[in-house]
Design an enzyme around this catalytic site. Structure first.
Site, PDB file in Angstrom:
ATOM      1  N   HIS A  60       0.689  -1.038   0.059  1.00  0.00           N
ATOM      2  CA  HIS A  60       0.048   0.095   0.082  1.00  0.00           C
ATOM      3  C   HIS A  60       0.891   1.118  -0.083  1.00  0.00           C
ATOM      4  O   HIS A  60       0.504   2.214  -0.511  1.00  0.00           O
ATOM      5  CB  HIS A  60      -0.809   0.136   1.161  1.00  0.00           C
ATOM      6  CG  HIS A  60      -1.752   1.215   1.197  1.00  0.00           C
ATOM      7  ND1 HIS A  60      -2.802   1.673   0.460  1.00  0.00           N
ATOM      8  CD2 HIS A  60      -1.665   2.119   2.108  1.00  0.00           C
ATOM      9  CE1 HIS A  60      -3.349   2.614   0.771  1.00  0.00           C
ATOM     10  NE2 HIS A  60      -2.770   3.101   1.553  1.00  0.00           N
ATOM     11  N   CYS A  61       2.125   1.107   0.479  1.00  0.00           N
ATOM     12  CA  CYS A  61       2.681   2.449   0.842  1.00  0.00           C
ATOM     13  C   CYS A  61       3.924   2.844  -0.422  1.00  0.00           C
ATOM     14  O   CYS A  61       3.554   3.990  -0.807  1.00  0.00           O
ATOM     15  CB  CYS A  61       3.869   2.156   1.961  1.00  0.00           C
ATOM     16  SG  CYS A  61       2.831   2.180   3.513  1.00  0.00           S
ATOM     17  N   ILE A  62       4.647   2.059  -0.906  1.00  0.00           N
ATOM     18  CA  ILE A  62       5.775   2.476  -1.608  1.00  0.00           C
ATOM     19  C   ILE A  62       5.321   2.984  -3.025  1.00  0.00           C
ATOM     20  O   ILE A  62       5.561   3.963  -3.640  1.00  0.00           O
ATOM     21  CB  ILE A  62       6.919   1.300  -1.783  1.00  0.00           C
ATOM     22  CG1 ILE A  62       7.208   0.988  -0.396  1.00  0.00           C
ATOM     23  CG2 ILE A  62       7.839   1.875  -2.775  1.00  0.00           C
ATOM     24  CD1 ILE A  62       7.952   1.987   0.535  1.00  0.00           C
ATOM     25  N   ILE A 107       2.272   4.175  -3.790  1.00  0.00           N
ATOM     26  CA  ILE A 107       1.311   5.240  -3.845  1.00  0.00           C
ATOM     27  C   ILE A 107       1.873   6.528  -3.068  1.00  0.00           C
ATOM     28  O   ILE A 107       1.760   7.525  -3.608  1.00  0.00           O
ATOM     29  CB  ILE A 107      -0.059   4.595  -3.106  1.00  0.00           C
ATOM     30  CG1 ILE A 107      -0.392   3.559  -3.792  1.00  0.00           C
ATOM     31  CG2 ILE A 107      -0.961   5.608  -2.612  1.00  0.00           C
ATOM     32  CD1 ILE A 107      -1.656   2.711  -3.187  1.00  0.00           C
ATOM     33  N   ASP A 108       2.358   6.243  -1.828  1.00  0.00           N
ATOM     34  CA  ASP A 108       2.500   7.517  -1.087  1.00  0.00           C
ATOM     35  C   ASP A 108       3.194   8.576  -1.710  1.00  0.00           C
ATOM     36  O   ASP A 108       3.132   9.856  -1.194  1.00  0.00           O
ATOM     37  CB  ASP A 108       3.147   7.077   0.448  1.00  0.00           C
ATOM     38  CG  ASP A 108       2.269   6.202   1.054  1.00  0.00           C
ATOM     39  OD1 ASP A 108       0.934   6.064   0.743  1.00  0.00           O
ATOM     40  OD2 ASP A 108       2.500   5.278   1.995  1.00  0.00           O
TER      41      ASP A 108
END
Length: 445
Positions: free
Chosen positions: A275-277, A279-280
């Site tokens: 979910h993080c790398i 998108i963020d």
């Protein structure tokens, strides 16, 4: 009034009597709920998904980081409760938001889960309560989005209610660090909130790291993820270049990693997942436009990483043509590992699914094996793969496939047996060489 509300919550946090509500019982919220309950705080978990609530009432964990035995013991002890009834937020002293923050199709931040959750909180929050956002977002979200919405409750932020930010740092599958042992960045929207959010997390985790503002805390998390995204993009680009030169990028990285200073190893792969790398970093790209600034590094890294599935498919196409004289439209391909990361079932943004989609579009017959994912769950993208089942390992036969594509290198897979099938193997994770197995039929990609 300011002192009374602050002191009342401070005292409750000090003696661990504060009622804690955690909204969103996924990979972040559920481990946090269990950790807080284990530390002696009364916890109520909230989620809009009735299947999750039903599973939790049965003490049936759906996340590897949380043991079903822990759920049962905490439920039996009355330390945790699970509900989809958000009116119960009115009884919470601390409310933690752990909901998704995805991107739109145009790579703009989608804060709908955060804003809708905060609107619900504003309808029920009592005076003297605190709200903490854990979802990763762009700098300014807490102060500019959450606090104004919560002010609609009629309670004055900073005096009657308090708002903070503490970014999640979960790493699914990492056995060395758990929620309680990962240092926690914390900040409040105002001095009073900063003190309260610090005290709350001191009750839950081993180490708390206060920073000056919520904007700083939000920037810390985005920086951590950009650091990884950019460095992974670098080694992915090096992989493409070194492959063209006939140089093994994995051997290069291992060699460079022997330097005791000035180098930190990152490893290439078939694309970014989780979910993080993926998108963020684009949350900062979006926010930077407000200041008429470009984020060239971030956007270039995103372009490189997003293109890796195409590169892997191209390597597969070359291998099939060279070894078997067939194209992708006639190929039967088995993908090993459909989760985004080894030894977990997490499917969020998995590049393996992108690979399946590309091969499917090319006309290939595709199957997958994943010991952690018995069937593909509902995802925001690729609805066509919903319910596709993992092929049992014992049913993998050489005559049924033209090539094997290792996308996620779960430890439970018998790689020696795969190599012994004698068909071409496309290895995106260096799984075969790392296990010192025969690379006779192996192409690294």
């Amino acid at each position: 009034m300011k002192h009374d509300r602050f002191q009342d919550l401070w005292d409750k946090l000090k003696n661990k009597s504060a009622q804690v509500g955690i909204i969103g019982l996924g990979y972040v919220g559920l481990p946090l709920a269990v950790t807080a309950a284990k530390k002696g705080m009364p916890v109520t978990g909230f989620d809009i998904d009735p299947s999750k609530i039903d599973a939790l009432h049965k003490s049936d964990s759906y996340i590897e980081a949380v043991a079903s035995e822990d759920l049962k013991s905490l439920l039996d002890a009355g330390t945790v409760a699970w509900t989809a009834d958000f009116s119960q937020l009115s009884g919470m002293d601390v409310i933690v938001i752990c909901v998704p923050t995805p991107l739109t199709e145009h790579r703009d931040p989608d804060l709908s889960f955060v804003t809708e959750t905060t609107e619900v909180i504003a309808k029920h929050i009592k005076a003297g309560a605190m709200v903490v956002l854990e979802s990763t977002t762009y700098p300014g979200t807490t102060a500019e989005v959450l606090t104004p919405i919560l002010a609609k409750s009629g309670h004055v932020p900073g005096e009657e209610i308090f708002v903070g930010f503490s970014p999640e740092r979960e790493d699914p599958g990492n056995k060395h660090f758990r929620t309680a042992t990962i240092p926690k960045i914390v900040a409040g929207d105002g001095e009073a909130a900063g003190k309260l959010v610090t005290l709350f997390y001191e009750n839950v985790v081993d180490a708390v790291v206060p920073v000056s503002t919520t904007q700083t805390a939000e920037a810390v998390k985005i920086t951590e993820n950009i650091f990884r995204a950019v460095n992974i993009a670098l080694v992915n680009e090096l992989k493409v270049i070194f492959d063209a030169m006939g140089i093994d990028v994995w051997e290069v990285i291992d060699g460079a990693g022997t330097k005791p200073f000035g180098f930190m190893p990152f490893y290439p792969g078939p694309g970014l997942g989780g979910h993080c790398i993926p998108i963020d970093p684009f949350y900062l790209t979006w926010k930077a436009r407000e200041y008429e600034l470009s984020t060239r590094f971030i956007e270039l890294a995103g372009e490189i990483n997003s293109n890796m599935p195409n590169y892997v498919v191209a390597r597969l196409r070359e291998t099939l043509d060279r070894e078997l004289g067939i194209g992708l439209s006639r190929a039967r391909v088995l993908i090993i590992g459909i989760a985004y990361k080894k030894n977990v079932s997490d499917m969020r943004e998995s590049p393996s699914v992108r690979l399946m989609s590309l091969l499917n579009q090319a006309g290939s017959k595709v199957a997958f094996h994943d010991p952690h994912v018995p069937a593909i769950p509902k995802m925001r993208e690729y609805p066509e793969f919903l319910g596709w089942q993992s092929l049992p390992f014992d049913d993998i036969r050489a005559e049924d496939f033209d090539a094997i594509l290792i996308s996620t290198d779960h430890d439970e897979v018998n790689y020696e047996a795969l190599v012994n099938l004698g068909i071409p193997v496309i290895d995106t994770r260096n799984a075969i060489a790392r296990r010192q197995l025969s690379e006779k039929n192996v192409t690294k990609a």
